[in-house]
Write an enzyme that holds these catalytic residues in place. Structure first.
Site, PDB file in Angstrom:
ATOM      1  N   ASP A 197       0.800  -1.239   0.000  1.00 40.85           N
ATOM      2  CA  ASP A 197       0.000   0.000   0.000  1.00 40.85           C
ATOM      3  C   ASP A 197       0.826   1.280   0.000  1.00 40.85           C
ATOM      4  O   ASP A 197       0.369   2.330   0.431  1.00 40.85           O
ATOM      5  CB  ASP A 197      -0.914  -0.015   1.236  1.00 40.85           C
ATOM      6  CG  ASP A 197      -0.132  -0.265   2.520  1.00 40.85           C
ATOM      7  OD1 ASP A 197       1.094  -0.019   2.526  1.00 40.85           O
ATOM      8  OD2 ASP A 197      -0.735  -0.687   3.522  1.00 40.85           O
ATOM      9  N   GLU A 255      -0.734  -8.995  -1.430  1.00 32.72           N
ATOM     10  CA  GLU A 255      -1.286  -8.502  -0.159  1.00 32.72           C
ATOM     11  C   GLU A 255      -2.425  -7.504  -0.435  1.00 32.72           C
ATOM     12  O   GLU A 255      -2.452  -6.379   0.056  1.00 32.72           O
ATOM     13  CB  GLU A 255      -0.216  -7.840   0.716  1.00 32.72           C
ATOM     14  CG  GLU A 255      -0.618  -7.719   2.172  1.00 32.72           C
ATOM     15  CD  GLU A 255       0.409  -6.950   3.006  1.00 32.72           C
ATOM     16  OE1 GLU A 255       0.679  -5.776   2.737  1.00 32.72           O
ATOM     17  OE2 GLU A 255       0.952  -7.556   3.936  1.00 32.72           O
ATOM     18  N   GLU A 307      -2.131   5.108   3.253  1.00 35.36           N
ATOM     19  CA  GLU A 307      -2.079   3.696   2.819  1.00 35.36           C
ATOM     20  C   GLU A 307      -3.458   3.102   2.561  1.00 35.36           C
ATOM     21  O   GLU A 307      -3.635   2.303   1.628  1.00 35.36           O
ATOM     22  CB  GLU A 307      -1.326   2.844   3.860  1.00 35.36           C
ATOM     23  CG  GLU A 307       0.175   3.113   3.939  1.00 35.36           C
ATOM     24  CD  GLU A 307       0.538   4.278   4.839  1.00 35.36           C
ATOM     25  OE1 GLU A 307      -0.385   4.943   5.374  1.00 35.36           O
ATOM     26  OE2 GLU A 307       1.742   4.549   5.001  1.00 35.36           O
ATOM     27  N   HIS A 348       7.109   2.984  14.475  1.00 40.02           N
ATOM     28  CA  HIS A 348       7.565   3.768  13.324  1.00 40.02           C
ATOM     29  C   HIS A 348       6.448   4.553  12.654  1.00 40.02           C
ATOM     30  O   HIS A 348       6.708   5.407  11.828  1.00 40.02           O
ATOM     31  CB  HIS A 348       8.242   2.867  12.280  1.00 40.02           C
ATOM     32  CG  HIS A 348       7.264   2.090  11.447  1.00 40.02           C
ATOM     33  ND1 HIS A 348       6.594   1.002  11.931  1.00 40.02           N
ATOM     34  CD2 HIS A 348       6.821   2.270  10.177  1.00 40.02           C
ATOM     35  CE1 HIS A 348       5.790   0.540  10.997  1.00 40.02           C
ATOM     36  NE2 HIS A 348       5.897   1.291   9.922  1.00 40.02           N
ATOM     37  N   ARG A 376       3.881   7.176  11.495  1.00 40.51           N
ATOM     38  CA  ARG A 376       3.911   8.634  11.615  1.00 40.51           C
ATOM     39  C   ARG A 376       2.882   9.139  12.634  1.00 40.51           C
ATOM     40  O   ARG A 376       3.150  10.079  13.382  1.00 40.51           O
ATOM     41  CB  ARG A 376       3.612   9.243  10.252  1.00 40.51           C
ATOM     42  CG  ARG A 376       4.412  10.454   9.935  1.00 40.51           C
ATOM     43  CD  ARG A 376       4.310  10.737   8.449  1.00 40.51           C
ATOM     44  NE  ARG A 376       5.552  10.374   7.785  1.00 40.51           N
ATOM     45  CZ  ARG A 376       6.584  11.206   7.638  1.00 40.51           C
ATOM     46  NH1 ARG A 376       6.521  12.425   8.116  1.00 40.51           N
ATOM     47  NH2 ARG A 376       7.672  10.825   7.015  1.00 40.51           N
ATOM     48  N   HIS A 385      13.600   4.228  15.414  1.00 42.11           N
ATOM     49  CA  HIS A 385      13.376   4.827  14.100  1.00 42.11           C
ATOM     50  C   HIS A 385      14.536   5.790  13.805  1.00 42.11           C
ATOM     51  O   HIS A 385      15.003   6.482  14.715  1.00 42.11           O
ATOM     52  CB  HIS A 385      12.050   5.593  14.143  1.00 42.11           C
ATOM     53  CG  HIS A 385      11.567   6.008  12.801  1.00 42.11           C
ATOM     54  ND1 HIS A 385      12.095   7.076  12.126  1.00 42.11           N
ATOM     55  CD2 HIS A 385      10.617   5.489  11.987  1.00 42.11           C
ATOM     56  CE1 HIS A 385      11.496   7.192  10.960  1.00 42.11           C
ATOM     57  NE2 HIS A 385      10.588   6.240  10.856  1.00 42.11           N
TER      58      HIS A 385
HETATM   59  N1  UDP Z   1      12.098  -4.753  10.350  1.00 43.17           N
HETATM   60  C1  UDP Z   1      13.469  -4.870  10.262  1.00 43.17           C
HETATM   61  N2  UDP Z   1      14.248  -4.165  11.165  1.00 43.17           N
HETATM   62  C2  UDP Z   1      13.726  -3.369  12.124  1.00 43.17           C
HETATM   63  C3  UDP Z   1      12.316  -3.243  12.206  1.00 43.17           C
HETATM   64  C4  UDP Z   1      11.530  -3.944  11.289  1.00 43.17           C
HETATM   65  O1  UDP Z   1      13.978  -5.604   9.411  1.00 43.17           O
HETATM   66  O2  UDP Z   1      14.485  -2.764  12.905  1.00 43.17           O
HETATM   67  C5  UDP Z   1      11.275  -5.509   9.389  1.00 43.17           C
HETATM   68  C6  UDP Z   1      10.232  -6.409  10.020  1.00 43.17           C
HETATM   69  O3  UDP Z   1      10.762  -7.690  10.240  1.00 43.17           O
HETATM   70  C7  UDP Z   1       9.106  -6.435   9.003  1.00 43.17           C
HETATM   71  C8  UDP Z   1       9.249  -5.110   8.283  1.00 43.17           C
HETATM   72  O4  UDP Z   1      10.518  -4.571   8.639  1.00 43.17           O
HETATM   73  O5  UDP Z   1       9.279  -7.450   8.043  1.00 43.17           O
HETATM   74  C9  UDP Z   1       8.150  -4.181   8.732  1.00 43.17           C
HETATM   75  O6  UDP Z   1       8.389  -2.933   8.261  1.00 43.17           O
HETATM   76  P1  UDP Z   1       7.745  -1.651   8.887  1.00 43.17           P
HETATM   77  O7  UDP Z   1       7.460  -1.916  10.319  1.00 43.17           O
HETATM   78  O8  UDP Z   1       8.656  -0.541   8.516  1.00 43.17           O
HETATM   79  O9  UDP Z   1       6.420  -1.435   8.024  1.00 43.17           O
HETATM   80  P2  UDP Z   1       4.956  -2.028   8.076  1.00 43.17           P
HETATM   81  O10 UDP Z   1       5.029  -3.508   8.092  1.00 43.17           O
HETATM   82  O11 UDP Z   1       4.243  -1.448   9.264  1.00 43.17           O
HETATM   83  O12 UDP Z   1       4.349  -1.522   6.793  1.00 43.17           O
END
Ligand code: UDP
Length: 382
Positions: free
Chosen positions: A95, A117, A130, A214, A216, A247
């Protein structure tokens, strides 16, 4: 042979696209990788890890920090690559702006788009933008790959033909299980950076809470509240240790670090604030964590593959399946709720066991193969 253009630009997209890339490549397909540059800091390590070096890369100028400017730059860049590669299929995931614009660019060139997804919805304004991005991709894509029955229902409700919807699970589980197997063979602690490895060795008998924040909408006051709840938990539970990959944004980091400045020395040495972790390190910690406190979508999904309970620091989630299965709870950012729920997981073995789902509602590790099967079958009858 079919030519695929896999368009991605952020950490979760790279992780969730990698199993599809690897599966299609193993079948001898031509898969060209386009990196849009949306997340620059963490992208290259992931491409290297998955052996998926980009064939094309957009150099974003980002002279104005607006979504419209990003969209315009992405649209021009992606269109140029489509013009060169002339793919038979454009693959997008999730997204983000990269996914939406990848779908738009494919659509404008009359190339069918596969959306990985698909169908996640909160039905609310947030997460912004998103929620709208994924809805719009739903209007543009030809193949829709929702991870769960609920996501597939959302798409049907929006009028998408059942013939174009393939419920396949989430490739994030494929990636997590694959990495875990690699680490079990090679030694999981090798994945951790030295300071985290030392911290885990010093507290080998303790219970780990992995924290990430993380989104926003949690920046500023909400993140300070989350940090204050973590401080209270460290004071209340001497057996608790916390690893929190911060972050990269300096003001977010400062907010968190300031919130812990009043923490006593004993509690402070059970807290590890670290830089964002590389993906195998994150998975290694998640597989060992007693539970996690997070606003990340991907971590909610991955945690379910390791029977790790999740406290979600949001008021709503588009991954309601894990909440319904009992493996996650929405705690928002109210410190009282966070402390109460986390303390229950630490004090009450029954409450803890009740939150360990036996089977992930998000997939079984074979989602990429299902996607590859649908696409190759559709292309062979084309
Ligand atoms: N992740 C990572 N290192 C970190 C934090 C998260 O590799 O320090 C990975 C986590 O395993 C997951 C992905 O990043 O697969 C999630 O990304 P994020 O939390 O940025 O985005 P969201 O999933 O909320 O879109």
């Amino acid at each position: 042979m079919t030519t695929y253009l896999a368009c991605m630009g952020t950490r979760p997209e790279i992780i969730k696209m990698a199993p599809i890339y690897r599966t299609l490549k193993a079948q001898g397909e031509d898969v060209q990788v386009l990196h849009t540059g949306q997340h620059e800091e963490v992208a290259q390590a992931l491409y290297t890890f998955f052996d998926m070096d980009p064939d094309f890369q957009i150099q974003l100028k980002r002279q104005t920090p607006t979504l419209s400017n990003l969209t315009a730059e992405l649209l021009q860049g992606i269109d140029g690559v489509i013009d060169k590669v002339k793919p038979d299929v454009v693959l997008v995931q999730g997204d983000t702006a990269s996914a939406l614009v990848g779908a738009m660019a494919g659509y404008y060139r009359d190339v069918p788009v596969a959306h990985v997804e698909a169908g996640l919805r909160t039905g609310q304004h947030d997460p912004f933008p998103e929620e709208k991005n994924r809805e719009l991709i739903g209007r543009l894509a030809h193949w829709h790959f929702p991870p769960t029955p609920q996501a597939a229902d959302n798409l049907r409700r929006e009028g998408i033909s059942a013939q174009q919807i393939f419920e396949v699970g989430n490739t994030v589980i494929d990636a997590a299980l694959w990495v875990k197997t690699q680490m079990d063979q090679d030694g999981a602690s090798d994945a951790l950076p030295a300071e985290v490895r030392r911290f885990m060795q010093d507290h080998a008998a303790s219970r780990l809470m992995l924290v990430t924040a993380h989104r926003r909408e949690n920046w500023g006051r909400p993140i300070q509240l989350i940090a204050s709840a973590v401080g209270v938990l460290l004071r209340l539970h001497p057996e608790l240790v916390v690893v929190w990959p911060l972050h990269p944004n300096p003001s977010v980091r400062a907010d968190i670090q300031n919130a812990f400045s009043v923490l006593g020395a004993e509690c402070r040495q059970r807290l590890c604030l670290t830089d964002p972790l590389e993906y195998p390190a994150l998975i290694s910690l998640l597989a060992h964590a007693h539970f996690c406190l997070t606003d990340s979508g991907g971590i909610q999904e991955e945690a379910s593959a390791f029977k790790c309970p999740v406290l979600i620091t949001r008021d709503s989630t588009e991954r309601q399946e894990l909440v319904e299965a009992g493996g996650a709870a929405l705690v928002g950012t109210d410190p009282h709720r966070i402390v109460e729920q986390a303390s229950a997981l630490l004090n009450d073995p029954w409450a803890y066991r009740a939150m360990q789902v036996q089977e992930s509602p998000f997939g079984d590790g074979h989602s990429a193969q299902r996607i590859a099967d649908v696409l190759t079958c559709a292309r062979s009858t084309h």
